[in-house]
Structure formats: structure tokens, C-alpha cells
Design a protein around this motif. Sequence first.
Motif, PDB file in Angstrom:
ATOM      1  N   TRP A   1       7.397  42.822 -56.441  1.00 38.27           N
ATOM      2  CA  TRP A   1       8.163  42.914 -55.195  1.00 38.27           C
ATOM      3  C   TRP A   1       8.114  41.599 -54.423  1.00 38.27           C
ATOM      4  CZ3 TRP A   1       5.748  42.098 -50.503  1.00 38.27           C
ATOM      5  CH2 TRP A   1       4.362  42.187 -50.481  1.00 38.27           C
TER       6      TRP A   1
ATOM      7  N   PHE B   1      11.461  47.358 -61.708  1.00 41.18           N
ATOM      8  CA  PHE B   1      10.355  46.385 -61.673  1.00 41.18           C
ATOM      9  C   PHE B   1      10.077  45.707 -63.020  1.00 41.18           C
ATOM     10  CE2 PHE B   1       9.671  48.297 -57.622  1.00 41.18           C
ATOM     11  CZ  PHE B   1       9.075  47.304 -56.860  1.00 41.18           C
TER      12      PHE B   1
ATOM     13  N   VAL C   1       6.251  50.189 -63.647  1.00 38.25           N
ATOM     14  CA  VAL C   1       6.070  49.843 -62.229  1.00 38.25           C
ATOM     15  C   VAL C   1       4.578  49.717 -61.903  1.00 38.25           C
ATOM     16  CG1 VAL C   1       6.127  52.268 -61.450  1.00 38.25           C
ATOM     17  CG2 VAL C   1       6.725  50.453 -59.854  1.00 38.25           C
ATOM     18  N   LEU C   2       3.753  50.445 -62.632  1.00 35.78           N
ATOM     19  CA  LEU C   2       2.310  50.361 -62.388  1.00 35.78           C
ATOM     20  C   LEU C   2       1.762  48.989 -62.779  1.00 35.78           C
ATOM     21  CD1 LEU C   2       1.235  53.864 -63.737  1.00 35.78           C
ATOM     22  CD2 LEU C   2       1.427  53.176 -61.363  1.00 35.78           C
TER      23      LEU C   2
ATOM     24  N   HIS D   1       4.179  46.204 -60.428  1.00 33.07           N
ATOM     25  CA  HIS D   1       4.505  46.535 -59.041  1.00 33.07           C
ATOM     26  C   HIS D   1       4.473  45.322 -58.133  1.00 33.07           C
ATOM     27  CE1 HIS D   1       0.296  46.420 -57.520  1.00 33.07           C
ATOM     28  NE2 HIS D   1       0.037  46.574 -58.789  1.00 33.07           N
ATOM     29  N   ASN D   2       3.649  44.353 -58.506  1.00 31.20           N
ATOM     30  CA  ASN D   2       3.496  43.169 -57.647  1.00 31.20           C
ATOM     31  C   ASN D   2       4.719  42.254 -57.666  1.00 31.20           C
ATOM     32  OD1 ASN D   2       1.471  42.736 -55.888  1.00 31.20           O
ATOM     33  ND2 ASN D   2       0.387  41.241 -57.140  1.00 31.20           N
TER      34      ASN D   2
END
Lengths: 320, 532
Positions: free
Chosen positions: A145, A28, A138-139, A142-143
Motif C-alpha cells: 500500500w 496487492f 495480500v497477507l 500487504h505492505n
Amino acid sequence: MIYIKRIFTVIMFTLGLAGLLIGSSYIFLPKSNGLNSGIEEFKANGILGEKENSIDVLFIGDSETYSAFIPLQLWQEKGYTSYNCGTSGQTLDYTEVMLERTFEKQSPKVIVLETNAIYRKFTVKNVLFTKVADYFSVLRYHNRWKTMKLDEINKPAEYTFTDECKGYRLKTLAKPAVKDNSYMSPTDKILPVEKINRQSVEKIKKLCDENGAKLIFVSTPSTKNWNYMRHNGIAALAKDLECEYIDLNLLTSEVPVDWKSDTVDKGDHMNYFGAKKVTSFLAEYLENTALLTDKRGNPDYENWDKALDAFNKMLSEQHI
Amino acid sequence: MFSITTYFSAEALLLLLVTVVLYACLPQKARRYVLLLSSYIFFFSISGKLLAFLLFSTLSVHHIGLWLSTVQNECSISTKGLERDKRKALNAVYQKKQRRIMTFACILHIGLLVLLKYTPFFSQNINALLGLLGLQFRIPVPKFLIPIGISFYTLQAVAYLFDVYRKKIPADKNLLRLALFMSFFPQLMEGPICRYSDTAEALYEAPKMRYDNFVLGAQRILFGVMKKLVIADRLNLLIQNVYGEPTKYDGFVIALSAVGYTFQLYADFSGTMDLVIGAAQMFGINLPENFKRPFFSTTISEFWKRWHITLGTWFKDYIFFPVSMSKPMKKLTTKARKKLGNHYGPLIAGSVSLFCVWFCNGLWHGAGWNYIFFGMYHFLLILSGNITEPVVVKITQKLKINRSAFPYRCVQIIRTFILVCFGEMFFRQESLKLGFKMFGKIFTDFTLKTLKDGSFFKFGLDRHDYLIIIVSAALLFIIGILQEKGICIRSSIAKKNIAVQFAIFYALILFIIIFGAYGAGYVPLDPIYAGF
């Protein structure tokens, strides 16, 4: 035996989870730092694309920062390279992260911390999230994606983008301030800096000291955000930490802000005309510190001249 | 400062973690104190000094319970060996005394709730009425700080006292047990509304922590977090925009938001309940379920047996039955039965009780006309269902429609869902006027224009957001179907080998981390039911 088995299970589970988080963080993490890369605050993070050890001065803080300091004007006037890492609503925990990132690749001699961020509230939870998200990106990302492409997954991260205005955000609109200079009526009262904020500033000071950078507190002119109580609070903090403090709200003859034409939003932020005055003053101030050298004419910094030309073109397009 | 805002805050989860560790390490006698201390820390971190209200309620419930018990004991001693008539007369005296105590208890507890929660609403309405009458006089509108969970723990307190009064349970002499029952922190903010007989003993026993309970509890918590972060918080982007300025949107967007809000409310509240029940399960405490797949309901009446179950049963046990069984209602039923027959006769008294239930239900949710309207809306729907039931049965029989057939039930489910969505639309919209405007727009301004030109995806949620909401809803739907068929998914998972269990945990955690609506650009939804 059963306890050992359970402890082993918990350890295995935690290790597996950590592995997954590291793996997904790699996936990510934005692979570039441009506009559509998915990186947060891409303008401020444009500093990651600057040539290694090429930045002399770093401006950092919240929106007051990116509205008031013009790196390319500083280059034009004094030949100092600088970058504006101001972001909207920046709190000190994020300032720390930005500084850590910057010091990995750059060795600025001066760090200008705009003081409005010092009063911005944040919590231990924010700090924890910022720190954890720095390890497990990733925290934070994460968006992504929503926009990620398959071929990005395996790509190594290459941060080559740098902002055309070096982090400064050009605004030419003028909305007069309601208050005039009376917002700085003298008082002995002090608006204390919250404990958590103070601890963060201390960390920032330590980080600057360790990296050989001089930390300067600067309060940019703002009728909405600044007053004498805040001035006193920061003056006391600066004294404690042995930092220099410049409050431009009090230097009305050196930085003659016209509150009718130099603010973009009724005294909250500077527009280009106000920022020009602020930057000019700071250019003189930095020259007097004798910490920096004029790099104009140095072939290694040719791209700064190009950036300045582009910036001036942008200004002329806006009839400035 | 350590301050908790929701069950899903890092602080609340930290408190849970610390409590779990202490609970696991300490001996049984200390465990109950750990639970009580954590509960008071939890309460204090939200409501601060208002903890005094909870302590006061606990002490008064304990005292009144014992008072009732003393009167009951006195009664049984005094009436022992007496002749029937004298015993009856003395019983009546003691009964009267008990009623007086219960009246005092209700005034104290319900009165406190009314004072703190409803006085500003009543004052505002009285002032509005005075204004309408052309009078200059105004009464002051007070502003009170409301202790967190007062609507929940007050109902628990009243239920306990009524159960003691009805001799269903003995009054508890143990203050610690009662304090635990009143304040157990996982359920303090949003329920479920427990009965003393359900949880008090287990809380006091503080059973040994078991590995399988811990794993099952953690599973359930994760499932709740998924509902909250992936669905409820993501939908918040759309709901806030549309309900904030509904006049800006067409009927299609409003209809979709009404559906979205119903789903959001479910995800938020049932997700919280998953967390609450999961947290309690970690300690080996079984809390009652509050949801039982409500969107599979075929009637509104059934819906309320599946949604916020503990509130529904509370109203049934402590309002519906007492009103129905009261002397005037019994008389009314007998008279009506003679004139209207066996279906419509009892319906009149039942409707009065139903009205009381739904008026209280509406008001319980909040001090506002929208909540009263919400209550009355459901009252009318259930009442009309009861009235038309014999007619519908006759029609379906004549048309030879099998009412238990799948297609018929599907239609009923869809109808019920639509009716629920309309009700929740008024529930969410603070202004009744705007609520009616929204309702009107669904029928008068319904157009797919925004969907065709793509602007629909700019009202807070984009295509990807809708996709993830649909995927999550489908996941819940499939789980719901399996549960309806009696398949217990968590038990099935627990029987799998450790690698499969790990994989399921990891998948759920990653799903939450990647698709959760948190971080920059998202505004987490405030816990909806904590405000009631």
C-alpha cells in the motif's frame, strides 16, 4: 430456526470475507517481478521471468546458496542453465513454496538443496502462514500500500524480469576465517534434523520425484555453519531418502577453499573466489551425472551468452 | 510443541477458538472445567512446569481463606453472649490470630513474588554497595525462572485473602471456583487484576454462550488486534532504534520517540485488554475495565484513575487505605491538622501512604532503578499537585480563569500528557543514566535538521508509517471523544442492520490485514506488561 439463521449468517460472513481477501489479494499481488515491483526476494523470484522450461538446475536454500553457486559460471563451463533461488534465512517451508512456483513453469532435472536450510528452525505457524499467504497474497504483500499506484490495480501480473546474475549475489570482499579446516573434526555424534524439518524435506523429495527432478543435498564450505555432527545428520537423512549428498567441507582437495581469501565474512559465506571453486566442482559433478546437455551454441539460449557477457563485464569492472 | 508467546499469537487465538467451541457445545457443568483446563494449558504452554507455582498459590489461598474463616467462626461462637469487656478481650485475641495468619499469607505469597522477581536485583545492588565500600565479599546473584502472570495472580490472591480477613466476602470452600478465579486464561498474563467478588461467581456459573456476547466480544478483540498490530508493532521500528542507541539521535527525534513510546505502550496494553475483555465477553464473563481514555486526563492523579485502573484500585484498597488508616498515621494526621490546617494537615499522612503506593507501584513494574524512579516521579508529581492545589485555585480565582472552561482543560490535558511521556521515557530506558541523557537532549539538542533533510524518515519509520500511525491515532481520538460523551459505539453498531455490521467487521479486518505491521521487515513487540 434461530440456529439456522445464525449458521447462515456465519456462512455468509465467511464467504464475504473470503471474497474480500481474494479481491484484495488480486489488488496487492505485485504485477511484475523486478526490483521495485514489491515482490519479495526479487532476485530469487527472477526465475519466474525465465523462459518456460529453460532451466536445467535449480539451487535452493538460504544465504549459503546465493553466495556459493554461480549459474553463469556453470553456463560458461558446461553449458547448463541454472538459477539460484537462495534467499536470506530461507526455511524449508519457503523452499517448498519456491519449488512449487518453479515447477509450474520449469522442469529442472536437478535440484541442489543447500543443507544449512535443513537445520533452520521453523514452526507449524510459519508453515501455515506461508501456505495461507500463498492463497491470499495480500497477507504477504500487504505492505505494498506504501508504493502501489492506482493503474497497477487492474493490471494483469506479468513476470518478465530475470536477475542479471541468475540469483547469485556477487561479493568480492575477503575477511579471513578464524577457524581452519579443524572445524570438521570427525565424530560419531549426529545432530538430528527436527521432525518438522524432516517432514518438509520429505515433501521436497516427493515434489522433485513427481516432477522428474533429482534432488541432491550439498553442504557448501562454511566454518561457522557446518561441522561433523551436522554432516552426520544430513548423511543419515540422505541415506533414508535415497538422495545423493555432497559435503564440500570434507572434499578439501577437490574444493581447496583458502579460508584467508575465499570467504566474505570470516568463514560464514563464500565470496566470489570461493564460489568459483564450489561451482567448478559442481559443474564437473553434474557433467558426470549425464543428466544434462550442453546448450551452448543453441540459438534458443542466446540470451544466456548475453547474460554471461554482462556478468564478465561486471567482474572486470571489479578487476577480477 | 504448542507454545504461546503472546495473546496475539496464532496459538493463543487457536486455544481461544477451541475453548469457545467446546464451551458452546458442552453442558454448564462441563463448561467450567473447560475454562479451567484451557487456563492451565495456556499457562503450561508459556511457563511449563512453573504451573506448579500457580497450583501452589491456588491451594494455599484456598487453605488460608478457610483457616481465616474457621478463626472468624470460632470467634463469633466464643464471643456469643459474653459481656462487652470479655467479648472485646476475646475479639482482640482472635484478631491477633487472624493477623498472624495474614502475615504468614503475605510472607508466603508476596515473599514468593519477591524471591523470584526481585532477589537478583537486590543481590546486584548489595554487591554494588559492597564494591563501593571496598569489600571483596560478594553474595551470589541467583537467576530464577518466573512463572507468567505471577505479579497479577499474586495480587488477586492477596486481595482475596484481605477481603476474607475484612469479612467483605466469605471464604470459598469450592476449590474449583477459586482455581478459576486465580487462573482464568484471558486475564492470566496481563490482567486486569480482578477481585473475587467481580468474577469468581460468573466463572463458576459458566453462563450459556450468547450470540450477541460472542459478536460483541469478537468486535472488541478485533479492535485490540488493530491497536497492537497497526500501532504498537509499527512504532516498534522507531522505538527499538532510538531507545537502543539514544545518543545517536537529536532532541527532536528523542522527544518524538518518547511520545511514540507512550502511545505504543497504550496501544499494546489497552489493545491487549480489549482482546482479554473481548475474549471473556464471548464466554459471558464481564471483566473490569483497565483503561478509560487516559490521555484525556487533566492531572496525573486523574491519569492513574484512567490507566491500569485495576492496579491503581488494588494499591488504593490494599496499601493506601491500610497505611492511611493505621494508628500512627491517624495520630500524625490529628497532630498535623492542628498545626497546618485542614488541607495540609492530612496531606502529611496521605503523602506517606502515597509514597508507599508509588514505591510499590514502581517496583511492581519491574526490578530496576528505572522502575523505582518511575514510581517516585509520579509520587512527586501527585504530591506537588496536592501541595500546590490551594495556591493554583487562588491564582486562577484572582485571574478570573474558569478552570472548567475548555481551553484551560486543554492546556491541562497537554501538560499531563507531556509529563506522562517524560515518565514513560525513563520507564522504557533500562539505564537511568541514559534516561537522563535523553531527557537532557530534548532541551539541549533540539533541532529540526533531520526533519528538513529527510533523514528523520530513515530511523525505522517512513512517511507512510507515520501517516498510518496518525490516521490510527485520529481514529482512537474520535472514538475516545464519543466515549467521553457517553456514546457507546459498540451498542450503536449492534443496533444497525446486519449488512452494516458486516461492513464494519470487514473494514476493520481489512484495515488490520493491510496496515498491520507484520511479515517481512517487522519485529513484533513482545507483550510489555506480561514482563511485569
